[in-house]
Design an enzyme around this catalytic site. Structure first.
Site, PDB file in Angstrom:
ATOM      1  N   ASN A 154       0.685  -1.118  -0.030  1.00  0.00           N
ATOM      2  CA  ASN A 154      -0.050   0.061   0.010  1.00  0.00           C
ATOM      3  C   ASN A 154       0.985   1.198  -0.094  1.00  0.00           C
ATOM      4  O   ASN A 154       0.365   2.229  -0.598  1.00  0.00           O
ATOM      5  CB  ASN A 154      -1.247  -0.055   1.127  1.00  0.00           C
ATOM      6  N   GLU A 252       4.433  -3.718  12.395  1.00  0.00           N
ATOM      7  CA  GLU A 252       3.636  -2.486  12.263  1.00  0.00           C
ATOM      8  C   GLU A 252       2.461  -3.338  11.435  1.00  0.00           C
ATOM      9  O   GLU A 252       2.469  -3.553  10.247  1.00  0.00           O
ATOM     10  CB  GLU A 252       4.309  -1.431  11.207  1.00  0.00           C
ATOM     11  N   CYS A 286      -3.057   1.716   6.542  1.00  0.00           N
ATOM     12  CA  CYS A 286      -3.480   1.036   8.050  1.00  0.00           C
ATOM     13  C   CYS A 286      -4.035   2.129   8.890  1.00  0.00           C
ATOM     14  O   CYS A 286      -4.405   1.746   9.791  1.00  0.00           O
ATOM     15  CB  CYS A 286      -2.318   0.489   8.369  1.00  0.00           C
ATOM     16  N   GLU A 382     -10.570  -4.561   8.826  1.00  0.00           N
ATOM     17  CA  GLU A 382      -9.927  -3.493   8.038  1.00  0.00           C
ATOM     18  C   GLU A 382     -10.708  -3.318   6.911  1.00  0.00           C
ATOM     19  O   GLU A 382     -10.849  -4.229   6.251  1.00  0.00           O
ATOM     20  CB  GLU A 382      -8.521  -3.462   7.777  1.00  0.00           C
ATOM     21  N   GLU A 459       8.467   3.612  14.208  1.00  0.00           N
ATOM     22  CA  GLU A 459       9.363   3.920  13.100  1.00  0.00           C
ATOM     23  C   GLU A 459       9.410   5.236  13.036  1.00  0.00           C
ATOM     24  O   GLU A 459       8.137   5.969  13.290  1.00  0.00           O
ATOM     25  CB  GLU A 459       8.670   3.378  11.624  1.00  0.00           C
TER      26      GLU A 459
HETATM   27  P1  NAP Z   1       0.058  -8.893   3.836  1.00  0.00           P
HETATM   28  O1  NAP Z   1      -0.633  -9.855   3.074  1.00  0.00           O
HETATM   29  O2  NAP Z   1       0.489  -9.326   5.561  1.00  0.00           O
HETATM   30  O3  NAP Z   1       1.590  -8.669   3.367  1.00  0.00           O
HETATM   31  C1  NAP Z   1       2.494  -8.040   3.744  1.00  0.00           C
HETATM   32  C2  NAP Z   1       4.252  -8.641   3.148  1.00  0.00           C
HETATM   33  O4  NAP Z   1       4.081  -9.745   4.039  1.00  0.00           O
HETATM   34  C3  NAP Z   1       4.068  -8.942   1.855  1.00  0.00           C
HETATM   35  O5  NAP Z   1       5.478  -8.466   1.256  1.00  0.00           O
HETATM   36  C4  NAP Z   1       3.807 -10.213   1.698  1.00  0.00           C
HETATM   37  O6  NAP Z   1       4.367 -10.859   0.330  1.00  0.00           O
HETATM   38  C5  NAP Z   1       4.313 -10.772   2.842  1.00  0.00           C
HETATM   39  N1  NAP Z   1       3.653 -11.843   3.223  1.00  0.00           N
HETATM   40  C6  NAP Z   1       2.633 -12.565   2.897  1.00  0.00           C
HETATM   41  N2  NAP Z   1       2.247 -13.742   3.333  1.00  0.00           N
HETATM   42  C7  NAP Z   1       3.428 -14.213   3.948  1.00  0.00           C
HETATM   43  C8  NAP Z   1       3.942 -15.115   4.672  1.00  0.00           C
HETATM   44  N3  NAP Z   1       3.361 -16.327   4.793  1.00  0.00           N
HETATM   45  N4  NAP Z   1       5.186 -15.362   5.220  1.00  0.00           N
HETATM   46  C9  NAP Z   1       5.995 -14.225   4.942  1.00  0.00           C
HETATM   47  N5  NAP Z   1       5.797 -13.059   4.444  1.00  0.00           N
HETATM   48  C10 NAP Z   1       4.382 -12.994   3.827  1.00  0.00           C
HETATM   49  O7  NAP Z   1      -0.262  -7.489   4.209  1.00  0.00           O
HETATM   50  P2  NAP Z   1      -0.846  -6.523   2.857  1.00  0.00           P
HETATM   51  O8  NAP Z   1      -2.342  -7.218   2.367  1.00  0.00           O
HETATM   52  O9  NAP Z   1       0.264  -6.497   1.791  1.00  0.00           O
HETATM   53  O10 NAP Z   1      -0.758  -5.067   3.458  1.00  0.00           O
HETATM   54  C11 NAP Z   1      -1.952  -4.538   4.110  1.00  0.00           C
HETATM   55  C12 NAP Z   1      -1.847  -4.702   5.686  1.00  0.00           C
HETATM   56  O11 NAP Z   1      -0.595  -4.109   5.858  1.00  0.00           O
HETATM   57  C13 NAP Z   1      -3.026  -4.161   6.268  1.00  0.00           C
HETATM   58  O12 NAP Z   1      -3.290  -5.010   7.164  1.00  0.00           O
HETATM   59  C14 NAP Z   1      -2.420  -2.884   6.774  1.00  0.00           C
HETATM   60  O13 NAP Z   1      -3.024  -2.259   7.670  1.00  0.00           O
HETATM   61  C15 NAP Z   1      -1.137  -3.245   7.091  1.00  0.00           C
HETATM   62  N6  NAP Z   1      -0.163  -1.973   7.126  1.00  0.00           N
HETATM   63  C16 NAP Z   1       0.249  -1.609   8.365  1.00  0.00           C
HETATM   64  C17 NAP Z   1       0.898  -0.450   8.511  1.00  0.00           C
HETATM   65  C18 NAP Z   1       1.425   0.181   9.891  1.00  0.00           C
HETATM   66  O14 NAP Z   1       2.272   0.582   9.655  1.00  0.00           O
HETATM   67  N7  NAP Z   1       1.062  -0.559  10.982  1.00  0.00           N
HETATM   68  C19 NAP Z   1       1.507   0.146   7.340  1.00  0.00           C
HETATM   69  C20 NAP Z   1       1.062  -0.061   6.246  1.00  0.00           C
HETATM   70  C21 NAP Z   1       0.098  -1.180   6.273  1.00  0.00           C
HETATM   71  P3  NAP Z   1       3.607 -10.997  -0.931  1.00  0.00           P
HETATM   72  O15 NAP Z   1       3.173  -9.614  -1.348  1.00  0.00           O
HETATM   73  O16 NAP Z   1       4.698 -11.586  -1.875  1.00  0.00           O
HETATM   74  O17 NAP Z   1       2.517 -11.858  -0.597  1.00  0.00           O
END
Ligand code: NAP
Length: 479
Positions: A154, A252, A286, A382, A459
């Site tokens: 994102n 995060e 997020c 979310e 961060e």
């Molecule tokens: P996600 O599915 O958890 O993916 C995040 C990262 O983790 C990607 O690089 C993904 O790789 C990797 N990943 C997925 N499955 C994995 C596994 N089994 N083992 C290791 N790594 C794995 O999250 P997203 O859908 O990309 O992002 C949205 C989420 O991020 C939301 O929940 C949002 O709230 C959160 N977020 C939080 C913050 C904060 O600062 N708190 C900031 C931004 C976003 P692939 O893409 O290759 O699958």
């Protein structure tokens, strides 16, 4: 230089490696599904090599002076600013957000490089007064070592910038596994670091399916820290996987931000701010307003205001200036938003603005619903899309109770003219960040992070660099 074609390779030890024998992961433009390019699907062996080169690079990088690191990071920051237009176009192509927001993200990323270029010079230790004569108690701050970063789609630029800049400033080296939807913005950061003169192996980007890469990173005792931004589910999985090697963690994770409008609030200010809190990045942040909590005295008036503003927003191709809301990232993401919306409607939510009309592309126009209750999935999950979910409260006490009724605790927003209420509410909200009369809370100077199931660690700010430093206590006997 910053095109999908020129960035279709992993970056390991200062070398661009395309691995022609490996399968490649295709990267699409979410606006029109056109293929932008591809990156190598790196495996565990390649990840292990990245860990090895990162460990070798750490030996010399940790020995550089703070001034050397500061100079290199400042150079990277100015290159990011210089190439803002190209970097932002690339970001919009692979992620879909409006170009103005992509430019903002590049500037935001550059601000972390600048900030940590300064913070590295202030990684002071301590000399602690001794209880006994002839003893000196000294505290040194040292870089942790090799760090792994796993990042989401994102904010494909900023989420890496705020991790990598802090790690590098602390004297650590880093291996980044970017999201598969948006690897080019990560590779573009590596290109900028290369141009800035950062030594080989200090920053490495390994693209590919997450499981094998993450498993290799988590199993390695050479990797001393994981910094992860993404969903709470994957965060927990990685925490379990890192237990055997007992890594330091920064997590995060997901949010569920309440956007509280008290009865005395400046409704025009709150409504204008709501647009930013809800629709930035098509609602895929997020810290997006997930539940809009409105005092019953102003609820209808406020919803009318946001409805008329929301209806004016242009939904379309992020590359065109004037677009306010780009596409959602994927069909899975869109299906999830529709699922949450339909679940809410089936349980009694009422549409106040927008239509229940699903298009075949990834675009989605804003929808505002009210009469939202705890029984609906979007109360806890979310939304990650341009759906505003409104609920009413009768008293200030009830507002805080509803706002805290979540497993998550990342950001919360409140709008009131009452200074005393603002302070009391901010103190009682179980969130890592609270915005009073504004939802623009993300700054390099401020500590970003959550509590509860939104994770831990911070961060940015002066706290951000501490996440990459270990404390060494040196006891000196002068007798
Ligand atoms: P996600 O599915 O958890 O993916 C995040 C990262 O983790 C990607 O690089 C993904 O790789 C990797 N990943 C997925 N499955 C994995 C596994 N089994 N083992 C290791 N790594 C794995 O999250 P997203 O859908 O990309 O992002 C949205 C989420 O991020 C939301 O929940 C949002 O709230 C959160 N977020 C939080 C913050 C904060 O600062 N708190 C900031 C931004 C976003 P692939 O893409 O290759 O699958």
């Amino acid at each position: 230089m910053f095109t999908p074609h020129s960035l279709g390779a992993a970056f390991i030890n200062g070398t661009w490696e395309s691995f022609p024998d490996l399968p490649r992961l295709s990267v699409d433009n979410p606006f029109n599904s056109s293929v932008l390019g591809a990156v190598p699907n790196c495996d565990s062996k390649i990840t292990e090599r990245a860990i090895e080169v990162s460990a070798n690079a750490f030996r010399s990088w940790q020995a550089t002076t703070v001034l050397e690191r500061s100079t290199l990071l400042k150079r990277a920051a100015s290159l990011l600013r210089e190439h803002e237009a190209a970097l932002a176009s690339l970001l919009t192509l692979e992620q879909g957000k409006p170009i103005s927001q992509a430019k903002g993200e590049i500037q935001y990323g550059a601000s972390y490089f600048e900030w940590f270029a300064e913070e590295t010079r202030r990684t002071y230790g301590d000399v602690i007064p001794s209880p006994s004569p002839g003893r000196r108690i000294m505290v040194l701050k040292e870089p942790i070592g090799v760090c792994a970063a796993i990042t989401p789609w994102n904010f494909p630029h900023a989420m890496i910038a705020r991790k990598a800049a802090a790690a590098l400033a602390a004297g650590c080296t880093i291996i980044v596994k970017p999201a598969s939807e948006t690897p080019f913005s990560a590779l573009a950061i590596a290109k900028v670091c290369e141009l800035a003169g950062l030594p080989p192996g200090v920053i490495n980007i390994v693209t590919g399916d997450p499981e094998p890469i993450a498993k290799a990173l988590m199993a390695s005792s050479t990797v001393r820290k994981l910094t992860f931004t993404g969903s709470t589910g994957v965060g927990k999985l990685l925490m379990r996987q890192s237990a055997d090697t007992l890594k330091r963690l920064t997590l995060e994770l997901g949010g569920n931000a309440p956007f509280i409008v008290f009865a005395d609030a400046d409704l025009d200010l709150a409504a204008k701010d709501f647009l930013h809190a809800k629709y930035r990045n098509a609602g895929q942040t997020c810290i997006c307003a997930n539940r809009v909590l409105l005092h019953s005295a102003i609820a209808d008036q406020f919803i009318d205001k946001i409805a008329s503003l929301s209806e004016q927003l242009k939904v379309g191709d992020g590359s065109l200036s004037g677009t306010d809301i780009g596409p959602l990232i994927s069909s899975d993401a869109k299906e999830k938003v529709w699922g949450l919306l339909n679940d809410a409607i089936s349980k009694g939510a009422r549409i106040r603005s927008g239509k229940l009309e699903n298009s075949s592309d990834l675009l989605m126009k804003p929808v505002i619903i009210d009469k939202v209750t705890k029984e609906m999935r979007l109360w806890e999950e979310e939304i990650f899309g341009p759906v505003a979910a409104c609920a009413e409260f009768q008293s200030d006490e009830e507002a805080i109770k509803l706002a805290n009724d979540s497993q998550h605790g990342l950001a919360a927003y409140l709008f009131t003219r009452d200074l005393s209420l603002a302070h009391r509410a901010a103190e009682r909200l179980e969130y890592g960040m609270v915005g009073i009369n504004s939802s623009s809370i993300s700054l390099a100077e401020a500590p970003f992070g959550g509590v509860k199931q939104s994770g831990f660690g911070r961060e940015g700010s002066r706290y951000g660099i501490e996440e990459y430093l270990s404390i060494k206590y040196v006891s000196i006997n002068l007798n």
